[in-house]
Enzyme design. Structure first.
Site, PDB file in Angstrom:
ATOM      1  CE  LYS A  26      -4.157   3.855  -1.518  1.00  0.00           C
ATOM      2  NZ  LYS A  26      -4.585   4.899  -0.562  1.00  0.00           N
TER       3      LYS A  26
ATOM      4  CG  MET B  34       1.403   3.292   2.017  1.00  0.00           C
ATOM      5  SD  MET B  34       3.166   2.899   1.991  1.00  0.00           S
ATOM      6  CE  MET B  34       3.452   2.678   0.222  1.00  0.00           C
TER       7      MET B  34
ATOM      8  CG  ASP C  49      -7.526   2.101  -1.724  1.00  0.00           C
ATOM      9  OD1 ASP C  49      -7.984   3.074  -2.362  1.00  0.00           O
ATOM     10  OD2 ASP C  49      -7.122   2.181  -0.554  1.00  0.00           O
TER      11      ASP C  49
END
EC number: 2.7.1.148
Length: 320
Positions: A20, A117, A154
């Site tokens: 992400k 990420m 996350d």
């Protein structure tokens, strides 16, 4: 593994989960519990981790890194024991399902390690889904999301994918109805940045400036409007990352990468999350491919990606 021991037949479930980027990240002040409240917009992009979960006849969890990984991991210390987030995900699933057999996890790494990420979070999300299928646990997506939240802020988003607003410490997710494709170039680094260190650096910079900030209550609606409409120019005007200056403080070369990206044709760019991955916004897949090629000629590792993409998905289920 190609063995049948007695009545045991090995089975492999392979799952992919996306990395992400944060297209918006507002960070509140340091809280008494040591965390920061955030208001963020997450975008799942087409750079995937894969986890192949294979049942084993003996109890226990083992982890390995696939030679098919596209990252240079020669200087990266990835723990393969209970410190690994995928290992932790399998352990949680073993407890929930009360399964008596073991599992081997082979992880194919493509998302930069310590790159901001969520690569490790994608591994965990993929493992939850793979073990749920492997052990026929029958958990709903909501139940898996609850377990994901226990593993890290996350992980629920890697399970969900798409576009989402994250509040709290980033784990309070609300899906955003933003399906228009955006095209990006990711510039990855050959080093990582510690997320806690980046947050500490932000706190230090704010303290030195005498800057006080409020708790973030919501994201800028203009960001969601731009994502819904697919208007890259509008999105370029509202990209924000409060952690960016702290990341640049720790890795000054990021400023040069951002400047080079824009001089080579990016509409705008920002450090993704705590960095050091830089996300550069473009107008089209063709523009992204061209920008990635140009940056490659400058010696940077640049990848053209798009988003949003779905979250963790089973891609194969094989009896060996």
């Amino acid at each position: 593994m190609n063995a049948v021991r007695g009545r045991f037949a090995a089975r492999t479930v392979r799952v992919k989960a996306p990395g992400k980027i944060n297209v918006s990240l507002d960070v509140g002040p340091l809280r008494e519990d040591g965390y920061h409240s955030v208001a963020s917009v997450y975008l799942a992009v087409s750079l995937y981790e894969e986890v192949a979960a294979t049942s084993t006849a003996t109890e226990g969890i083992t982890v390995s890194i696939s030679p098919a990984s596209t990252l240079d991991l020669s200087d990266v210390d990835i723990p393969l024991d209970e410190r690994n987030l995928a290992y932790k995900a399998a352990a949680i699933m073993a407890d929930v399902s009360e399964h008596s057999t073991g599992v081997h996890l082979e992880i194919t790494k493509r998302v930069p390690v310590a790159g901001g990420m969520g690569g490790g979070s994608a591994d965990a999300a993929a493992t939850l889904l793979a073990c749920d299928a492997l052990w026929n646990s029958g958990l709903s997506r909501d139940e898996l999301a609850h377990l994901a939240a226990e593993l890290g802020a996350d992980v629920p988003f890697a399970l969900l994918g798409g576009t989402a607003v994250g509040l709290g410490v980033g784990d309070e997710l609300s899906p955003a109805l933003a399906k228009a494709q955006m095209d990006w170039v990711l510039v990855t680094a050959d080093y990582g940045l510690s997320t806690p260190e980046v947050f500490r650096t932000l706190d230090r910079l704010r303290l030195a400036e005498g800057l006080t900030v409020d708790e973030p209550a919501a994201v800028d609606p203009k960001i969601l409007q731009a994502l819904r409409s697919g208007d890259a120019d509008a999105l370029s005007r509202v990209l924000v990352n409060d952690l960016q200056r702290a990341s640049i403080e720790l890795a000054p070369g990021l400023r040069d990468t951002l400047g080079l990206g824009e001089s080579c044709g990016a509409i705008a760019g920002l450090v993704s999350g705590s960095g050091p991955t830089v996300a550069l916004l473009t107008h089209s897949p063709e523009a992204a491919a061209g920008l990635a090629e140009d940056l490659g000629h400058h010696g940077l590792n640049a990848l053209a990606v798009h988003g949003p993409v779905p979250g963790a998905r089973i891609i194969s289920d094989t009896l060996l």
